[in-house]
Enzyme design. Structure first.
Site, mmCIF file in Angstrom:
data_model
loop_
_atom_site.group_PDB
_atom_site.id
_atom_site.type_symbol
_atom_site.label_atom_id
_atom_site.label_comp_id
_atom_site.label_asym_id
_atom_site.label_seq_id
_atom_site.Cartn_x
_atom_site.Cartn_y
_atom_site.Cartn_z
ATOM 1 C CE LYS A 22 -1.697 1.630 4.019
ATOM 2 N NZ LYS A 22 -1.366 3.027 4.338
ATOM 3 C CG ASN A 23 2.306 2.724 3.522
ATOM 4 O OD1 ASN A 23 1.142 3.055 3.253
ATOM 5 N ND2 ASN A 23 2.709 2.478 4.751
ATOM 6 C CB CYS A 118 -4.751 10.903 10.961
ATOM 7 S SG CYS A 118 -3.181 10.186 11.406
ATOM 8 N NE ARG A 123 0.620 10.664 9.695
ATOM 9 C CZ ARG A 123 0.223 9.591 9.009
ATOM 10 N NH1 ARG A 123 -0.956 9.086 9.226
ATOM 11 N NH2 ARG A 123 1.010 9.062 8.101
ATOM 12 C CG ASP A 309 3.315 1.591 9.422
ATOM 13 O OD1 ASP A 309 3.525 1.795 8.210
ATOM 14 O OD2 ASP A 309 3.088 2.513 10.231
ATOM 15 N NE ARG A 401 -7.079 4.760 5.349
ATOM 16 C CZ ARG A 401 -6.416 5.806 5.859
ATOM 17 N NH1 ARG A 401 -6.762 6.288 7.029
ATOM 18 N NH2 ARG A 401 -5.418 6.357 5.209
HETATM 19 C C1 EPZ Z 1 4.513 6.949 6.073
HETATM 20 O O1 EPZ Z 1 3.776 8.042 6.589
HETATM 21 C C2 EPZ Z 1 3.534 5.780 6.027
HETATM 22 N N1 EPZ Z 1 2.415 6.122 5.149
HETATM 23 C C3 EPZ Z 1 3.018 5.481 7.436
HETATM 24 O O2 EPZ Z 1 2.184 4.331 7.358
HETATM 25 C C4 EPZ Z 1 4.232 5.143 8.308
HETATM 26 O O3 EPZ Z 1 3.791 4.910 9.625
HETATM 27 C C5 EPZ Z 1 5.223 6.315 8.294
HETATM 28 O O4 EPZ Z 1 5.616 6.597 6.927
HETATM 29 C C6 EPZ Z 1 6.480 6.018 9.104
HETATM 30 O O5 EPZ Z 1 7.106 4.876 8.603
HETATM 31 C C7 EPZ Z 1 2.589 6.041 3.811
HETATM 32 O O6 EPZ Z 1 3.659 5.716 3.309
HETATM 33 C C8 EPZ Z 1 1.405 6.370 2.969
HETATM 34 P P1 EPZ Z 1 6.701 10.337 8.039
HETATM 35 P P2 EPZ Z 1 4.418 9.531 6.542
HETATM 36 O O7 EPZ Z 1 6.668 11.540 7.186
HETATM 37 O O8 EPZ Z 1 5.177 9.708 5.294
HETATM 38 C C9 EPZ Z 1 6.664 13.614 11.463
HETATM 39 C C10 EPZ Z 1 0.244 3.055 7.695
HETATM 40 O O9 EPZ Z 1 -0.228 2.566 8.723
HETATM 41 N N2 EPZ Z 1 6.728 14.582 10.342
HETATM 42 O O10 EPZ Z 1 7.904 9.442 8.005
HETATM 43 O O11 EPZ Z 1 3.360 10.485 6.883
HETATM 44 C C11 EPZ Z 1 5.298 12.965 11.539
HETATM 45 O O12 EPZ Z 1 4.409 13.784 12.274
HETATM 46 C C12 EPZ Z 1 0.792 4.474 7.714
HETATM 47 O O13 EPZ Z 1 0.357 2.469 6.586
HETATM 48 C C13 EPZ Z 1 6.906 15.926 10.618
HETATM 49 O O14 EPZ Z 1 7.018 16.323 11.775
HETATM 50 O O15 EPZ Z 1 5.444 9.414 7.763
HETATM 51 C C14 EPZ Z 1 5.572 11.666 12.230
HETATM 52 O O16 EPZ Z 1 5.596 11.887 13.631
HETATM 53 C C15 EPZ Z 1 0.581 5.142 9.065
HETATM 54 N N3 EPZ Z 1 6.933 16.816 9.585
HETATM 55 C C16 EPZ Z 1 6.964 11.299 11.731
HETATM 56 O O17 EPZ Z 1 7.551 12.517 11.231
HETATM 57 C C17 EPZ Z 1 6.808 16.420 8.282
HETATM 58 O O18 EPZ Z 1 6.867 17.265 7.375
HETATM 59 C C18 EPZ Z 1 6.956 10.242 10.634
HETATM 60 O O19 EPZ Z 1 6.359 10.811 9.526
HETATM 61 C C19 EPZ Z 1 6.629 15.040 8.023
HETATM 62 C C20 EPZ Z 1 6.598 14.136 9.065
#
Ligand code: EPZ
Length: 422
Positions: A22-23, A118, A123, A309, A401
């Site tokens: 998915k991701n 969410c 996020r 995850d 999802r």
């Molecule tokens: C991806 O989300 C995945 N989603 C998430 O999977 C996964 O948990 C996450 O990466 C971490 O591995 C998809 O790929 C669609 P991040 P993403 O940007 O890209 C903070 C699932 O269950 N952050 O690595 O949103 C953020 O708040 C989902 O399949 C900032 O502060 O994750 C979080 O605490 C859930 N500022 C952390 O970094 C930003 O600009 C990780 O976020 C971006 C992120």
């Protein structure tokens, strides 16, 4: 709203096929915006998030045709491209923000609704927007939308230092940089397999990318990208989730298409807990070595660390371990919402901030519980499969999802599980 009814049962045996990630797919689909030639994805998962991304890309003027019952996505973005990603679609799925980089690269401007928070955290998108600003984009937040415009209509290469190895920001910047003028270097880039899969697809489209899978990714901008066909990588989170089914219930299950290199840190923790993982001709075989699971401590980290995850699912396993386990959630600020639901099933869990202490109990007891987010929903199902009595998991739209045919896949290895239509 449908629910899932699970009756605690015996050991499992058989095979579970693992779908495309998915991701990975949610990052690969917006790449169609980077070219006016067709981009076709094979091994695509059949999930509601994919349908949401299809709806979003359609609203931007891209054509996405689902073939072979959704396993093939034939896409084309001949144009004209609408550069406004509307809130009523974006709010359904945070990954919608992955159209920002491609729209800026293709059209030089974009208006993308902020996804909003969410269940698992606020996020924000500051790492995405700071990186694009370094590439010459002027980005303003107005009426809940990010209004972005590239100086002179074209992004330029830049050296970008990420404060955190954000997966989404790495994907957005990597896609934006493929058509920028000059070279972009991302330092402290995310290293997830989904990043490598996206880079493989972009290279097949003619992009020049090096270092994906390491902390430093270099992208040399090119004038245009051409079409390609790309196979979506195996879903390591679905894989890890189903590896925990025989771990929790006993027995032996083969995960078809499973690869150890996608989940090394996770497999190390399973081994420490007393679970054997072996490679087979068709994937991975998982079985429990002893009658009782051993307690282990887990800290979630960016890849190659233990995946956030899989934290909820691992907690379900450790609820009946021999001893006390400490789980630290370092990626998201609110990702223990499955804990109160597991406690309703008799688990002994104490949550303090980002740390959950799980004291093993002999057996969980079935109860009505509520899914709060995608990964929590499946951790409750796993817990119910080994609990005494019946567990009803409500709000299973979360499940749809990220997990295709979960009832079919688990029934196929002997789980007593059914979906109750409401
Ligand atoms: C991806 O989300 C995945 N989603 C998430 O999977 C996964 O948990 C996450 O990466 C971490 O591995 C998809 O790929 C669609 P991040 P993403 O940007 O890209 C903070 C699932 O269950 N952050 O690595 O949103 C953020 O708040 C989902 O399949 C900032 O502060 O994750 C979080 O605490 C859930 N500022 C952390 O970094 C930003 O600009 C990780 O976020 C971006 C992120």
């Amino acid at each position: 709203m449908d629910s899932i009814l699970v009756r605690g049962g015996g050991k499992l045996s058989g095979q579970i096929p693992i779908a495309g990630a998915k991701n990975a797919c949610l990052a690969l689909m917006p790449a169609t915006l980077l070219s006016d030639e067709p981009l076709t994805l094979t091994n695509a998962p059949r999930l509601s998030d994919i349908r949401t991304m299809t709806e979003l890309l359609g609203s931007l003027g891209a054509e996405v045709t689902s073939l072979q019952e959704g396993k093939v996505l034939a896409m084309a973005s001949h144009g004209p491209i609408n550069t406004r990603a509307e809130y009523d679609i974006v709010r359904k799925m945070r990954a919608s923000n992955l159209v920002l980089g491609p729209l800026l690269a293709r059209e030089g401007h974009a208006e993308v609704s902020l996804p909003g928070g969410c269940a698992i955290g606020a996020r924000p998108m500051d790492i995405h927007t700071d990186g694009l600003a370094k590439m010459g984009a002027q980005i303003d937040l107005r009426d809940g939308y990010l209004h972005a415009k590239a100086d002179g209509g074209k992004l330029r290469g830049a050296v970008i230092d990420f404060p955190f190895a954000s997966v989404g920001a790495t994907e957005n910047i990597m896609m934006a940089a493929t058509l920028a003028k000059g070279t972009t270097v991302i330092n402290n880039a995310a290293r997830e397999p989904e990043i490598v899969d996206l880079a493989d697809c972009l290279r097949a489209m003619g992009a020049q990318i090096d270092g994906d899978g390491t902390s430093t990714v270099t992208i040399q901008g090119v004038d245009r990208l051409h079409g390609a066909t790309h196979r979506v990588v195996t879903d390591r989170i679905e894989l890890g989730t189903y590896m925990l089914a025989p771990a929790i219930c006993g027995g032996e299950v083969e995960l078809l298409g499973g690869r150890i290199d996608l989940l090394e840190a996770f497999c190390e923790k399973l081994d420490a807990a007393g679970i054997s993982v072996s490679e087979t001709e068709n994937g991975l075989s998982v079985t429990r070595r002893e009658d009782q699971i051993r307690a282990v401590d887990v800290t979630t980290e960016p890849f190659p660390g233990f995946p956030t995850d899989l934290q909820a699912q691992m907690m379900a396993l450790l609820c009946t371990a021999d001893g006390t386990s400490v789980l630290e959630e370092k990626i998201f600020e609110n990702r223990f919402m499955h804990a109160p639901e597991l406690i309703r099933m008799g688990a002994d869990i104490e949550v303090h901030g980002g740390t959950a202490t799980v004291k093993g109990v002999a057996k969980l007891k079935g109860a009505p519980v509520m899914a709060t987010d995608l990964r929590a929903s499946v951790s409750l199902i796993l817990a119910g499969m080994a609990a005494e009595g019946e567990t009803t998991v409500s709000r299973v739209y979360h499940l749809d999802r990220g997990y295709e045919h979960v009832v079919t896949k688990l029934r196929g290895v002997g789980a007593d599980i059914e979906r109750i239509k409401s």
